[in-house]
Design a protein around this motif. Structure first.
Motif, short mmCIF file in Angstrom:
data_model
loop_
_atom_site.label_atom_id
_atom_site.label_comp_id
_atom_site.label_asym_id
_atom_site.label_seq_id
_atom_site.Cartn_x
_atom_site.Cartn_y
_atom_site.Cartn_z
N CYS A 13 -40.12 22.07 -1.74
CA CYS A 13 -40.92 22.58 -2.86
C CYS A 13 -40.09 22.67 -4.14
N ARG A 14 -38.84 23.11 -4.04
CA ARG A 14 -37.98 23.18 -5.22
C ARG A 14 -37.74 21.78 -5.80
N LEU A 15 -37.49 20.82 -4.93
CA LEU A 15 -37.22 19.46 -5.39
C LEU A 15 -38.46 18.84 -6.03
N GLN A 16 -39.61 19.02 -5.39
CA GLN A 16 -40.84 18.45 -5.95
C GLN A 16 -41.21 19.13 -7.27
N LEU A 46 -33.00 25.50 -17.45
CA LEU A 46 -33.96 24.42 -17.26
C LEU A 46 -33.35 23.29 -16.45
N SER A 47 -32.06 23.03 -16.66
CA SER A 47 -31.38 21.98 -15.90
C SER A 47 -31.40 22.29 -14.41
N ARG A 48 -31.09 23.54 -14.04
CA ARG A 48 -31.11 23.92 -12.61
C ARG A 48 -32.51 23.82 -12.04
N LEU A 49 -33.50 24.22 -12.83
CA LEU A 49 -34.88 24.18 -12.36
C LEU A 49 -35.33 22.74 -12.10
N GLU A 50 -35.01 21.83 -13.03
CA GLU A 50 -35.42 20.44 -12.87
C GLU A 50 -34.65 19.75 -11.74
N ALA A 51 -33.45 20.24 -11.45
CA ALA A 51 -32.65 19.64 -10.37
C ALA A 51 -32.98 20.23 -9.01
N GLY A 52 -33.79 21.30 -8.99
CA GLY A 52 -34.13 21.94 -7.72
C GLY A 52 -32.99 22.76 -7.16
N ASP A 53 -32.11 23.25 -8.03
CA ASP A 53 -30.92 23.96 -7.57
C ASP A 53 -31.13 25.46 -7.38
N ASN A 54 -32.21 26.02 -7.92
CA ASN A 54 -32.43 27.46 -7.79
C ASN A 54 -32.90 27.81 -6.38
N THR A 55 -32.41 28.94 -5.86
CA THR A 55 -32.86 29.39 -4.55
C THR A 55 -34.35 29.73 -4.58
N SER A 56 -34.79 30.38 -5.65
CA SER A 56 -36.20 30.70 -5.82
C SER A 56 -36.59 30.51 -7.28
N VAL A 57 -37.88 30.32 -7.51
CA VAL A 57 -38.39 30.05 -8.85
C VAL A 57 -39.52 31.03 -9.14
N GLU A 58 -39.51 31.61 -10.33
CA GLU A 58 -40.56 32.54 -10.72
C GLU A 58 -41.83 31.78 -11.10
N PRO A 59 -42.96 32.08 -10.46
CA PRO A 59 -44.22 31.41 -10.81
C PRO A 59 -44.57 31.57 -12.29
N ALA A 60 -44.25 32.73 -12.88
CA ALA A 60 -44.58 32.96 -14.29
C ALA A 60 -43.82 31.98 -15.19
N GLU A 61 -42.59 31.63 -14.81
CA GLU A 61 -41.82 30.68 -15.60
C GLU A 61 -42.40 29.28 -15.50
N VAL A 62 -42.92 28.95 -14.34
CA VAL A 62 -43.57 27.65 -14.17
C VAL A 62 -44.84 27.59 -15.02
N ALA A 83 -43.62 27.06 -6.56
CA ALA A 83 -42.77 28.20 -6.93
C ALA A 83 -43.01 29.37 -5.98
N THR A 84 -44.26 29.59 -5.61
CA THR A 84 -44.59 30.71 -4.72
C THR A 84 -43.93 30.54 -3.36
N VAL A 85 -43.89 29.31 -2.86
CA VAL A 85 -43.22 29.06 -1.57
C VAL A 85 -41.75 29.45 -1.65
N THR A 86 -41.10 29.12 -2.76
CA THR A 86 -39.66 29.45 -2.89
C THR A 86 -39.44 30.96 -2.93
N LYS A 87 -40.48 31.72 -3.32
CA LYS A 87 -40.36 33.18 -3.38
C LYS A 87 -40.72 33.85 -2.05
N GLU A 238 -42.08 10.08 1.75
CA GLU A 238 -42.70 9.21 0.74
C GLU A 238 -43.69 9.97 -0.12
N ARG A 239 -44.44 10.88 0.49
CA ARG A 239 -45.45 11.63 -0.26
C ARG A 239 -44.83 12.54 -1.31
N ALA A 240 -43.53 12.86 -1.14
CA ALA A 240 -42.87 13.75 -2.09
C ALA A 240 -42.49 13.04 -3.38
#
Length: 296
Positions: A13-16, A46-62, A83-87, A238-240
């Protein structure tokens, strides 16, 4: 759509999510700096977010990014779902039990490995982690982690053996190819008996798991293209719609390579190594010969 999102692993989910957000930004011809200025973010965030490097992502930021990019309601729901899955979901290596003994770079690789559908590895010195026996793991950890307690070593061993469960994963299917330098077979780690058991374990895995393939680059082949060190190439479902990645590591650091031209170089190197190596059956014969040689 959301059902698929909710079934995804946090890493996938972070990568996608990062891939989709980057694509939206580029489609609008916006630079990362322009977006960060609007949100009062640091460029690295933003760089970490686009690279999928964050452990979790805030839905509000998305949601804030979706506003800037003008994403349609369906896509917004999908990205917020990621984002919700990562949380709400955690990978096993993020648990308090294992977190203290796993380096940050290793955690990143575990996520990629658990998400990949194809993993191609070249190893010049040791048996790759997914093929190691517990005794072999302990033997190679002993000189490297002299300061660790017996409890911490036990946890490291459990981490590695738990990782190996990916070889038995059916959904999505996982295909693993390891190319080994012949030195891996010849080097005695721990004891001759330990090496016999380790090599027999590889033989058993290859013969019992159709998704596991092992090839050996013989000494007679000369200097292979992977002589500069070990590396792994990962491909995703492939679907990702995710591009392949390359993972590198040494004792001091780890790297995830995402640049298209660099990835192509490593894919070419792996193809060259595969062509240079003995075929699967001949490689198994080399492993069987090495088993007998470790009896002397």
């Amino acid at each position: 759509m959301l059902t698929d999102v909710e079934a995804g692993t946090p890493t996938l989910c972070r990568l996608q999510l990062g891939n989709e957000l980057r694509s939206l930004r580029i489609a609008l011809d916006l630079t990362a700096r322009q977006v960060c200025k609007k949100l009062i973010w640091s460029p690295s965030k933003l760089s970490r977010l686009e690279a999928g490097d964050n452990t979790s992502v805030e839905p509000a930021e998305v949601m804030a990014l979706c506003e800037i990019y003008g994403a349609d309601p369906e896509l917004r729901a999908q990205l917020v779902g990621y984002a919700t899955v990562t949380k709400t979901k955690k990978d096993w290596w993020q648990s308090a039990e294992y977190r203290p003994v796993i380096q940050p770079g290793a955690k990143a690789f575990f996520g990629l490995e658990s998400t990949a559908t194809v993993l191609q590895t070249y190893e010049a010195e040791f048996v790759p982690g997914l093929l190691q026996t517990e005794a072999y793991i302990r033997a190679i950890y002993k000189p490297v982690h002299e300061g660790l307690s017996a409890y911490e070593v036990d946890k490291l061993v459990t981490v590695r053996t738990t990782r190996q469960e990916v070889l038995h994963r059916k959904k999505p299917p996982f295909k693993y190819t390891a190319i080994l330098n012949e030195a891996v077979l010849r080097r005695t780690v721990g004891s001759p008996r330990l090496m016999r058991e380790q090599l027999a374990h590889i033989e058993d895995l290859v013969e019992s798991r159709p998704n596991v393939r092992v090839q050996v680059v013989p000494f007679a082949a000369g200097a292979p293209p992977g002589m500069e060190g070990k590396f792994s190439v990962l491909h995703f479902p492939e679907r990702a719609a995710l591009k392949p990645l390359v993972y590198l590591e040494n004792r001091a650091s780890t790297w995830v390579i995402r640049q298209d031209d660099a990835i192509e170089q490593y894919e070419d190197a792996f193809a060259d190594l595969s062509a240079l190596a003995a075929g699967p059956q001949e490689s198994m014969d080399m492993i069987k010969t090495a088993i007998e040689e470790h009896r002397t």
